[in-house]
Write an enzyme that holds these catalytic residues in place. Sequence first.
Site, PDB file in Angstrom:
ATOM      1  CG  HIS A  38      -2.196  -0.673   1.081  1.00 43.64           C
ATOM      2  ND1 HIS A  38      -3.365  -0.218   1.640  1.00 43.64           N
ATOM      3  CD2 HIS A  38      -2.521  -1.796   0.404  1.00 43.64           C
ATOM      4  CE1 HIS A  38      -4.361  -1.043   1.324  1.00 43.64           C
ATOM      5  NE2 HIS A  38      -3.860  -2.006   0.587  1.00 43.64           N
ATOM      6  CD  GLU A 107      -7.577  -1.416  -1.593  1.00 43.06           C
ATOM      7  OE1 GLU A 107      -8.316  -0.777  -0.812  1.00 43.06           O
ATOM      8  OE2 GLU A 107      -6.664  -2.155  -1.204  1.00 43.06           O
TER       9      GLU A 107
END
Length: 323
Positions: A38, A107
Site C-alpha cells: 500500500h 485500489e
Amino acid sequence: MVEFGYTLMTEQAGPRELVRFAAEAERAGFAFEVMSDHYSPWLEEQGHSPNAWSVLGAVTQATERVGLMTYVTCPIMRYHPAVVAQQAATVQLLSHNRFTLGLGAGENLNEHVVGRGWPPANVRHEMLAEALQIIGGLFDGGYVNYAGDHYRVDSAKLWDLPDVRVPIATAVSGEQSVGLFAPMSDAMIAVEPKPELVQQWDSIRHAESPKIAQLPVCWDPDRSAAVRRAHEQFRWFAGGWKVNAELPGPPAFAAATSFVSEDDVAQNIPCGPDVGPIVAAAKPFWEAGFTHLALVQIGGDHQDGFFEFARDRLLPALNEAAN
C-alpha cells in the site's frame, strides 16, 4: 493439504517491526507469509505504510523457510509492470526461490497518488491483463517489446533472472475475472470462500494450482479489548472490495464506516482468546477448495502474544481441523 500463513500488514507496523514479525512468524510455525503493498493505510488509526518491496528485501534475509508473497501488488498505475517484474525477480533471487508475485487490479486509495485518476473496473481489468502479458514476457527472458492499449515497453530485459520462474498469483472476484486472468496465472487469490470460483479456476488451470485467501482475526486475552481494537483499525473491512476499491483515502474510509458498530465488526471478525471462532471462520475456505489461508492479526502492537497463541494452540487446531 491446507497451509496456514501470516500477513505482514504494512498498514499497521513500521518496516523494522515487520521484519521482526516475519522472523517470529516463521519461528511460530506459519508455512508462508504474505505482505500488503500500500501507499496509504485504510484508516488513520492504523498509522503506517512503508514500502513493501524494501521490507520484502529485508524479510528474505530474516527468514529461511517460509514462502513469501505480495498480497497484492497492483501493477497498473503506481508501478509500471516492467518495474514490478524486475522487483519480483530480485526478491526471488534474494529469497532462494521462495517468492510468489501476488497481483490485483488495485485500489484508488493507493493508485491515485500518481495523479492519473482512477479508471472504472473494466478498464482496470484490461490494464491488469496487459500487465500480466508484460511481466510474463519478461520472466521468459530476453528482450521484450510491447505495444498495447494501455502500456508500451521498449526493449526491456531482466538481467538477473532466478533459476526458478516467479509464480504469479492473481486476485479474482467472479466469472469474468477468472476467465480473463486464470490462463496467465499460476495461482488464484480471492477474499471470499466461493466454491464456484475454485471450480471455474480449476477448469481452466488445474486442481493442483494454489488457491490463496486471507482471514482477519483479533486475538487478545480480553475479548472486549479485541473487539474495540478490531473496530478501531479494521472497520473498513465491512465495506467489501467493490466499495473499498473506489474510496480515495483514509478520510473517505472513516466517513464510509462511521455507522459500523463494534457488534458489526465482531460478527465478521473472530475476536478474543479462543481458538474455536477462528477455526469456524476458516473452515469455509478449505471446504470451498482453498489451499492456502493467511491470517491477519489486527493491531501492530499485539503480535507477540499472537505468535505464542498461534504456536501453542491455533496452528495445531487449524491443521488438525483442515488436514
